[in-house]
Motif scaffolding. Structure first.
Motif, mmCIF file in Angstrom:
data_model
loop_
_atom_site.group_PDB
_atom_site.id
_atom_site.type_symbol
_atom_site.label_atom_id
_atom_site.label_comp_id
_atom_site.label_asym_id
_atom_site.label_seq_id
_atom_site.Cartn_x
_atom_site.Cartn_y
_atom_site.Cartn_z
ATOM 1 N N LEU A 358 94.182 14.370 -18.917
ATOM 2 C CA LEU A 358 92.960 13.284 -20.186
ATOM 3 C C LEU A 358 93.636 12.505 -21.088
ATOM 4 O O LEU A 358 93.366 11.762 -21.902
ATOM 5 N N ASP A 360 95.465 9.985 -21.104
ATOM 6 C CA ASP A 360 95.448 8.250 -21.453
ATOM 7 C C ASP A 360 93.571 7.685 -21.943
ATOM 8 O O ASP A 360 93.987 6.809 -22.653
ATOM 9 N N GLU A 361 92.895 8.495 -21.153
ATOM 10 C CA GLU A 361 91.604 8.557 -21.556
ATOM 11 C C GLU A 361 91.431 8.311 -23.268
ATOM 12 O O GLU A 361 90.784 7.765 -23.542
ATOM 13 N N GLU A 364 93.113 6.499 -25.232
ATOM 14 C CA GLU A 364 92.864 4.912 -24.735
ATOM 15 C C GLU A 364 91.459 4.544 -26.071
ATOM 16 O O GLU A 364 90.834 3.473 -26.652
ATOM 17 N N LYS A 400 84.252 12.089 -26.835
ATOM 18 C CA LYS A 400 85.090 12.235 -25.103
ATOM 19 C C LYS A 400 84.978 13.615 -25.202
ATOM 20 O O LYS A 400 85.345 14.310 -24.570
#
Length: 831
Positions: A358, A360-361, A364, A400
């Protein structure tokens, strides 16, 4: 170096006071009659307010939107400045007066009788050194006792201790000496034993800091203590008393009361790292654990799922990543345990390894703590390798985290969350956090991250299911952590020293506002506990609000209740005692949620006027009624127990009367759990209770000692949902009124919840004379002279001559009622 030695200006704004000196500038708020805020800075301007720790403020704050629903904005007491003598300015809350001395500059706080409770060290009150570290010096006398300071090692009284406030992962820590530990609560209680006066000081600064409580001495300044922070400002809150109880209540008015957890959170929580490290079928191993508990008659209500369930192919932990070799069907596993009366609380960690799927998510979304120049996500050392750290001061970070908690845990039926490894040991203190848009350095925010991690779990659970009552457990935290989480004192070492000194660590947390906490029973780090140590640790652990046997033994063993077959019955007996006392604990948890009172209390909390309690670290009270003096030393055949003065006592097992104000010697065996009932006490119990999920508390035994007038709040609700917040609870105030002729026990009920208790039994101690008759709700209750017939009856009373107690059984009436025992002697001779 900057030193505040001279008052140079005063400006009264009505709601607050601006104070200027030749060093720092100050803002003063009289928040209420018990709380005075003295905010200082050596900077040109005060930074914008950001106070995650507070539920009561008198100013606009950048966290107000986040804290909506749990924070109250009050109108401070209007400031009326007076000049009681030349060179002194004063403002009063009505209960306490703040005096500001001009030259040398110092703040001083006095009570209504003119007693000086707090005084800065004149001429050296507020300083900033060449490294930019603010320091506050406080005068002290010759009879001060200092309690609190959050999670600290050593004895309860922290006189002549220098303690560092810092969050660290303290694997294998020594409970007698290690410092710092996992949590940071920069609050303490100052008890002046000579004058019997008490107050508290809370330094709302979450940067690393140090307290020195009379370690440092200077012939020029006499006796003093000080607080020094590595960054930020001195933001001081004076908390009034006059008793220790009052200080804890007023401090938790400011930082919040203990969360009302589900009833089942008070049960035995199984745990070990061992099961989730098996190559496969970890779920079956845990189910077998629960079945084995049942085989040995050991109650259990939950299981803390260690992080091995998230292991990736490389063996490292990846939060929100189920290992399907170990847990083929997470939802099926959760459902299977629920059917057995056990809830799962999975371990989650805020450090996400750089190899996490996770990463990169989250990057970002800018959900991580950022580098000092805000150019990238911060990377630092973590368990398993380099990692990023979720920023819980960021709406993106919270969103998130909640999203994946929902997908991986809540969607699989989980409602309990275990937050671990959340100390945020990021080396670069200049790394940037979002801080609700204020961009604060991580060096000033670390312990707040763990607290906000707990709040985020609460919010996610409530968003997923508005009815469910969250149960969150945290290892790290800051002041106010009690609003969201039960806590425990981390990865203790398996030693007799840690068994003993975990007691004052927990007691100090209770005096720091955290009423719901515990330790890893049996010890987490090291070889398996020897049989005697294990038994004694369980016998102590059953009194801690959080009761969990948890281990990561270094000798290829796993600490389980039945690990020593010849000793298993001792373990089972202790855990069953815990369940018998569950109604008492639940009422105490409710009390903590209302007043902030600790569940596990040092003797000085209840007996502040008794000098023999001031330094007592190892005996403790459960609520106001039960004194516990666990056997904490190896090979003990007897222990000395001090029974505080001002009341009488009864041996809990034999019901033998004992005078207070004396030390008694108690012979002990391995089965011994020395407990004593305070005169004028009420203790609700549920004999035979073995599961808080699947069983209903439909019968209660109310242990009553009627020697003194007393009352107790017996609390009931459904134990699961948040319906109690809307009036669906039942709080029964039980009042005992003794007289020369007998005792009246009144039951006054408040709330809409329909009690599930069908049968009540009063166990009334009768030290001098047996009752002549008993009445309940205006009806005469029949007396039995045959004990077997009494046991078989639905209603009646019996006098047990051996333990000198009257047992009165009856169907629980609806509404308010009175139960009465008449002690008037019947003259059989004259008849």
């Amino acid at each position: 170096m900057k030193i505040s030695t001279l008052l140079t200006g005063l400006e009264n704004h009505g709601d607050h006071l601006d104070v200027t000196t030749n060093g720092a500038k100050f803002q003063v708020y009289l928040i209420d009659e018990n709380i005075i805020r003295i905010r200082s800075t050596f900077k040109d301007e005060f930074p914008e307010e950001l106070n995650y720790a507070l539920v009561k403020t008198a100013w606009a704050d950048a966290s107000d939107e986040l804290m909506a629903g749990e924070r109250t904005r009050v109108e401070p007491i209007a400031i009326e400045l007076t000049e009681p003598e030349p060179g002194v300015h004063a403002a009063s809350t009505g209960k306490y007066t703040l005096r500001i001395h001009t030259d040398p500059f110092a703040f001083e706080i006095v009570d209504e009788a003119g007693n000086v409770l707090h005084s800065d060290l004149p001429g050296r009150s507020f300083m900033e050194d060449s490294l930019g570290r603010p320091t506050h010096y406080v005068k002290m006398g010759d009879h001060n006792y200092f309690y609190g300071f959050g999670e600290k090692s050593g004895e309860l009284n922290k006189i002549r201790r220098r303690m560092r406030m810092h969050n660290t992962d303290s694997l294998g820590w020594d409970a007698s000496k290690s410092d710092p530990l996992y949590k940071m609560i920069p609050f303490y209680i100052n008890f002046d034993a000579e004058r019997k006066l008490t107050h508290g000081l809370f330094y709302n600064n979450s940067a690393d800091s140090v307290f020195d409580m009379d370690c440092e001495h200077s012939n020029y300044w006499l006796r003093y203590s000080y607080f020094q922070a590595e960054a930020g400002d001195i933001d001081l809150y004076f908390i009034g008393g006059p008793t220790i109880k009052d200080v804890v209540e007023h401090y938790t008015d400011l930082t919040g009361k203990t969360a009302m957890m589900p009833l089942s959170s008070l049960g035995y929580m199984g745990s070990t790292m061992f099961y989730t490290e098996l190559d496969k079928d970890c779920d079956k191993a845990i189910e077998d654990f629960v079945d084995t508990c049942a085989k040995y008659g050991i109650p259990v209500d939950g299981f803390f799922l260690s992080s091995g369930y998230t292991s990736g192919e490389d063996g490292k932990r990846y939060v929100y990543n189920w290992n399907y070799d170990r847990f083929p069907s997470p939802s099926g596993f959760v459902e299977a345990l629920e059917e057995k009366g056990v809830q799962v609380s999975p371990n989650i960690k805020p450090g996400m390894l750089n190899t996490h799927y996770l990463t990169d998510e989250f990057e970002e979304a800018r959900a991580y703590v950022r580098t000092a120049d805000d150019s990238a996500s911060q990377v630092d050392r973590y368990w398993g390798g380099p990692a990023h750290f979720v920023d819980f001061t960021s709406p993106a970070g919270r969103a998130k985290w909640s999203e994946h908690m929902t997908k991986q845990l809540l969607d699989n039926g989980i409602r309990w969350i275990w937050n671990d490894n959340n100390e945020y040991e990021i080396a670069d203190n200049d790394a940037i956090t979002e801080a609700e848009g204020l961009k604060r350095p991580i060096g000033e925010m670390k312990p707040l991250m763990s607290t906000l991690m707990a709040k985020t779990a609460h919010t996610a659970i409530e968003a997923f299911d508005a009815d469910v009552r969250p149960y969150v457990t945290n290892r790290a935290g800051y002041a106010g952590i009690q609003r969201y989480a039960q806590t425990w004192c981390g990865d203790n070492g398996t030693t007799w020293t840690n068994l003993k000194y975990n007691v004052p660590t927990i007691l100090g947390m209770g005096l720091s506002g955290v009423a719901n906490q515990g330790a890893d029973i049996g010890g987490f780090d090291g070889h398996a506990p020897e049989p005697e140590l294990f038994v004694r640790w369980v016998q102590n652990g059953v009194f801690q609000p959080r009761f969990s046997i948890h281990s990561c033994n270094t000798d290829n063993t796993v600490t389980e209740p039945w690990m020593y077959p010849e000793y298993t019955h001792y373990i089972a007996d202790a855990i069953r005692l815990r369940y018998q006392l569950a109604p008492y604990y639940y009422s105490l948890l409710h009390e903590a949620s209302v007043t902030g009172a600790p569940i596990m209390r040092p003797l000085v909390y209840e007996f502040q006027d008794d000098p023999n309690t001031w330094n007592e670290s190892f005996e403790f009270m459960i609520g106001s009624s039960l004194l516990v003096a666990n056997v904490l030393d190896k090979g003990a055949e007897s222990i000395d127990v001090y029974l505080p003065a001002g009341t009488d006592w009864y041996d809990f097992e034999t019901r033998q009367w004992l005078a207070g104000g004396q030390t008694i010697t108690v012979p002990v065996t391995l089965a011994s759990i020395p407990m004593f009932l305070r005169a004028g006490s009420i203790v609700p119990q549920c004999p035979g209770l073995t599961n808080l999920h699947n069983q209903t508390i439909d019968h209660l035994t109310l242990l009553v000692e009627p020697g003194e007038k007393t009352e107790f709040g017996l609390y009931e609700d459904d134990g699961v949902t948040r319906a109690y917040e809307h009036g669906d609870y039942l709080n029964t105030t039980v009042t005992v009124n003794p007289s020369a002729d007998g005792v009246d026990i009144d039951f006054a009920r408040e709330g809409a919840f329909e009690t599930r208790v069908k049968t009540m039994e009063l166990e009334v101690l009768c030290r001098r004379i047996a009752p002549l008759s008993a009445e309940v709700a205006g009806r005469t209750i029949p007396r039995f002279l045959n004990y077997d017939k009494f046991l078989a009856a639905d209603e009646g009373w019996f006098f047990d001559g051996q333990t000198r107690k009257a047992l009165v059984r009856y169907a629980n009436p609806n509404g308010d009622y009175r139960a009465s025992l008449v002690f008037k002697a019947k003259d059989l001779v004259s008849i």
